[in-house]
Design a protein around this motif. Structure first.
Motif, PDB file in Angstrom:
ATOM      1  N   GLY A 239       0.813  -1.206   0.000  1.00  0.00           N
ATOM      2  CA  GLY A 239       0.000   0.000   0.000  1.00  0.00           C
ATOM      3  C   GLY A 239       0.848   1.258   0.000  1.00  0.00           C
ATOM      4  N   GLU A 240       0.173   2.391  -0.080  1.00  0.00           N
ATOM      5  CA  GLU A 240       0.862   3.677  -0.049  1.00  0.00           C
ATOM      6  C   GLU A 240       1.342   3.966   1.367  1.00  0.00           C
ATOM      7  N   GLY A 241       2.391   4.752   1.467  1.00  0.00           N
ATOM      8  CA  GLY A 241       2.962   5.075   2.758  1.00  0.00           C
ATOM      9  C   GLY A 241       2.208   6.175   3.471  1.00  0.00           C
ATOM     10  N   VAL A 242       2.745   6.556   4.620  1.00  0.00           N
ATOM     11  CA  VAL A 242       2.185   7.637   5.432  1.00  0.00           C
ATOM     12  C   VAL A 242       3.143   8.808   5.329  1.00  0.00           C
ATOM     13  N   ALA A 243       2.650   9.961   4.892  1.00  0.00           N
ATOM     14  CA  ALA A 243       3.522  11.080   4.554  1.00  0.00           C
ATOM     15  C   ALA A 243       3.837  12.001   5.725  1.00  0.00           C
ATOM     16  N   GLU A 244       3.034  11.983   6.778  1.00  0.00           N
ATOM     17  CA  GLU A 244       3.310  12.872   7.904  1.00  0.00           C
ATOM     18  C   GLU A 244       2.688  12.309   9.181  1.00  0.00           C
ATOM     19  N   ASP A 245       3.307  12.680  10.310  1.00  0.00           N
ATOM     20  CA  ASP A 245       2.834  12.238  11.637  1.00  0.00           C
ATOM     21  C   ASP A 245       2.655  10.725  11.710  1.00  0.00           C
ATOM     22  N   ALA A 246       3.587  10.001  11.087  1.00  0.00           N
ATOM     23  CA  ALA A 246       3.457   8.540  11.065  1.00  0.00           C
ATOM     24  C   ALA A 246       3.583   7.934  12.450  1.00  0.00           C
ATOM     25  N   ASP A 247       4.376   8.560  13.338  1.00  0.00           N
ATOM     26  CA  ASP A 247       4.559   7.940  14.654  1.00  0.00           C
ATOM     27  C   ASP A 247       3.256   7.849  15.432  1.00  0.00           C
ATOM     28  N   ASP A 248       2.354   8.824  15.261  1.00  0.00           N
ATOM     29  CA  ASP A 248       1.053   8.742  15.931  1.00  0.00           C
ATOM     30  C   ASP A 248       0.253   7.543  15.437  1.00  0.00           C
TER      31      ASP A 248
END
Length: 230
Positions: free
Chosen positions: A195-204
């Protein structure tokens, strides 16, 4: 929708930013296998790649856009993600980086190999041992300065990873024993293998996914069965 497609595939770009980009060769498949190319001080490192037409030209353009000095190597981060790493590495005359503790991978590759830690030695990326047991060996590539994490299998954004209401899910087979040490990392951008990644605030999202992995497991399994039946 097939679980896993075959054939030539195509270069469907996702996740582009100033430090790299990803592609999904078969966006119609349920697995949505994602491959990545991240820019490092040594050059582009291509991660768990699925080969597609025009990939080499795309990598050349990405290297120019990110200031990387061509392709430095190919990385295998999961013991069952050899994919097309050998073919791509041989075309570019570079080694395949495999973690030294990952068994049964380097010997099966028809290409020159090296320890992934050596491939990344002069870069800002570190190799993290995430899972290491007889059934599952998975590493992550982590840049603590840019807060980028490349992780091939623990997390995913595709439907079969995510329970209802989840944006990021833990692999169905890890729901009862998720690797909670990952919650200690500061991650702005997460690149996943499906799938597509997470571009921001991934740690949350990572911390939420780990915290709810077990409690949300029944909902995920029920939705998986419903999708299979209907």
């Amino acid at each position: 929708m097939p679980m896993k497609s075959s054939g030539a595939g195509s270069l469907n770009e996702v996740n582009r930013w100033d430090g790299g980009a990803s592609w999904i060769a078969y966006p119609e498949e349920e697995m949505q296998r994602a491959s990545h190319a991240v820019a490092t001080e040594a050059g582009l490192v291509v991660v768990d790649p699925v080969d597609v037409p025009d990939l080499d030209e795309w990598l050349a353009d990405l290297a120019a856009d990110t200031g990387a000095d061509g392709v430095a190597g190919v990385a295998v981060l999961l013991d069952r993600h050899k994919r097309d790493s050998a073919a791509i590495a041989k075309r570019h005359g570079v080694p395949v980086g495999v973690p030294s503790w990952m068994s049964g991978v380097a010997g099966d590759l028809d290409a020159r190999t090296t320890d992934l830690a050596d491939l990344l030695a002069d870069t800002s990326y570190e190799v993290r041992r995430v899972i290491d047991n007889p059934f599952w060996q998975e590493a992550g590539m982590y840049d603590p300065d840019a807060e980028v994490l490349v992780l091939p299998e623990v997390f995913g954004t595709v439907d079969y990873y995510c329970a209802p209401s989840e944006q990021l899910g833990v692999h169905p087979m890890l729901r009862l024993t998720p690797p909670k040490k990952l919650k200690r990392l500061d991650v702005e951008r997460l690149l996943v293998g499906h799938g597509e990644g997470v571009a921001e605030d991934a740690d949350d999202l990572i911390r939420t996914a780990l915290r709810k992995a077990t409690t949300n497991a029944p909902g995920l399994y029920i939705s998986t069965v419903k999708n299979a039946l209907f």
